[in-house]
Design a protein around this motif. Structure first.
Motif, PDB file in Angstrom:
ATOM      1  N   GLY A  37       0.809  -1.212   0.000  1.00 58.00           N
ATOM      2  CA  GLY A  37       0.000   0.000   0.000  1.00 58.00           C
ATOM      3  C   GLY A  37       0.841   1.259   0.000  1.00 58.00           C
ATOM      4  O   GLY A  37       0.554   2.215  -0.723  1.00 58.00           O
ATOM      5  N   ILE A  38       1.899   1.267   0.821  1.00 50.01           N
ATOM      6  CA  ILE A  38       2.787   2.434   0.886  1.00 50.01           C
ATOM      7  C   ILE A  38       3.472   2.660  -0.461  1.00 50.01           C
ATOM      8  O   ILE A  38       3.591   3.792  -0.928  1.00 50.01           O
ATOM      9  N   MET A  39       3.912   1.569  -1.086  1.00 45.79           N
ATOM     10  CA  MET A  39       4.547   1.684  -2.396  1.00 45.79           C
ATOM     11  C   MET A  39       3.597   2.321  -3.407  1.00 45.79           C
ATOM     12  O   MET A  39       3.984   3.196  -4.190  1.00 45.79           O
ATOM     13  N   ILE A  40       2.338   1.904  -3.383  1.00 55.86           N
ATOM     14  CA  ILE A  40       1.342   2.429  -4.321  1.00 55.86           C
ATOM     15  C   ILE A  40       1.096   3.917  -4.075  1.00 55.86           C
ATOM     16  O   ILE A  40       0.946   4.704  -5.017  1.00 55.86           O
ATOM     17  N   ILE A  41       1.044   4.321  -2.809  1.00 54.00           N
ATOM     18  CA  ILE A  41       0.817   5.733  -2.475  1.00 54.00           C
ATOM     19  C   ILE A  41       1.931   6.600  -3.047  1.00 54.00           C
ATOM     20  O   ILE A  41       1.675   7.647  -3.657  1.00 54.00           O
ATOM     21  N   PHE A  42       3.174   6.187  -2.852  1.00 58.32           N
ATOM     22  CA  PHE A  42       4.300   6.976  -3.370  1.00 58.32           C
ATOM     23  C   PHE A  42       4.270   7.060  -4.894  1.00 58.32           C
ATOM     24  O   PHE A  42       4.579   8.099  -5.480  1.00 58.32           O
ATOM     25  N   MET A  43       3.883   5.969  -5.541  1.00 57.59           N
ATOM     26  CA  MET A  43       3.760   5.996  -6.990  1.00 57.59           C
ATOM     27  C   MET A  43       2.690   6.989  -7.415  1.00 57.59           C
ATOM     28  O   MET A  43       2.853   7.744  -8.376  1.00 57.59           O
ATOM     29  N   GLY A  44       1.568   6.988  -6.677  1.00 61.69           N
ATOM     30  CA  GLY A  44       0.486   7.902  -6.998  1.00 61.69           C
ATOM     31  C   GLY A  44       0.889   9.354  -6.854  1.00 61.69           C
ATOM     32  O   GLY A  44       0.558  10.193  -7.701  1.00 61.69           O
ATOM     33  N   ILE A  45       1.598   9.673  -5.787  1.00 65.70           N
ATOM     34  CA  ILE A  45       2.052  11.046  -5.558  1.00 65.70           C
ATOM     35  C   ILE A  45       2.962  11.506  -6.692  1.00 65.70           C
ATOM     36  O   ILE A  45       2.847  12.630  -7.184  1.00 65.70           O
TER      37      ILE A  45
END
Length: 260
Positions: free
Chosen positions: A104-112
């Motif tokens: 989930g954290i990885m996905i958030i950083f990608m989204g940002i």
């Protein structure tokens, strides 16, 4: 309802992969964990298998447009496959809640990153800020090191590594953007295949019907997205994908860290 969610997850993964070469993990893993209660390890295995279909269909389309060159990327291709198997082995021993939360954290950083800048803008910013002459002068070594990192990351967290491969091909090996995208999805096909094999080798039972449904959705999504990728505004696409990534990543991380 379960059938529909899995189909939508696969279809969404295919769309994302076909358009920008992102991994199925950003769609499949959080949906299966959050809405269907799958264990992170099983969900990641399904996402890797979905990546195989989405990436291969995308790669075929890019190949038809002459946008694949694997010759200079063989170091990455070979090392990512080997390292992905190793990463899958170690992910089995990780706390499942932590594993889902890390995804989930990885996905958030990608989204940002997508909401702030388009891919082209990010590439130009990195070129301006970082001196990559050493890596460009030692391309074979750089490819092997990058492939090892990407493979471990892919097998451990269930990401096919498409965006990371794309960055390496663009920054280090100096591919043109379209050629880098096409080559990255081809490499990601083999990376995801080895990662999925590593995951399911350690599984007591293989979720065959879930794989079939998700893969069917990925086939349809990737086929449509890859054909129309060049007609879509990169800036609008990047922002839309970024918002979706942040939402899905937040849901997955919140569930694993606070509700488990």
């Amino acid at each position: 309802m379960e059938f529909l969610i899995i189909l939508i997850a696969g279809w969404g993964a295919g769309i994302i992969t076909g358009l920008v070469g992102a991994s199925a993990v950003v769609i499949v893993t959080p949906l299966l964990i959050t809405f269907l209660g799958y264990s992170p390890y099983t969900a990641i295995g399904i996402s890797l298998a979905t990546d195989v279909i989405a990436s291969s269909i995308s790669a075929i389309t890019y190949k038809k447009h002459g946008n694949i060159d694997l010759k200079n990327g063989m170091g990455i291709a070979l090392t990512t496959v080997t390292a992905a198997i190793i990463g899958s082995y170690f992910s089995e021993g990780v706390n499942p809640n932590a594993l889902g939360g890390l995804s989930g954290i990885m996905i958030i950083f990608m989204g940002i990153s997508f909401t702030k800048n388009t891919l082209n803008e990010q590439i130009e910013n990195f070129k301006d800020k970082l001196n990559l002459s050493f890596f460009r002068n030692h391309k074979v070594l750089s490819s092997i090191l990058a492939g090892t990192y990407i493979g471990l990351f892919s097998g451990f967290l269930g990401a096919g590594g498409g965006i990371m491969i794309l960055v390496i091909l663009t920054f280090v090996l100096e591919y043109k953007l379209h050629m880098a995208i096409g080559t990255s999805v081809l490499i990601m096909t083999f990376t995801a295949l080895s990662g999925a094999g590593g995951h399911f080798f350690f599984e007591q039972s293989i979720p065959y019907w879930e794989l079939a449904i998700s893969s069917s959705g990925a086939f349809m999504g990737a086929y449509l997205a890859a054909h129309y990728a060049n007609e879509i505004s990169e800036k609008k696409l990047s922002k839309a994908i970024g918002v979706v990534f942040i939402i899905l990543g937040s849901i997955s991380a919140y569930q694993q860290f606070f509700l488990s």
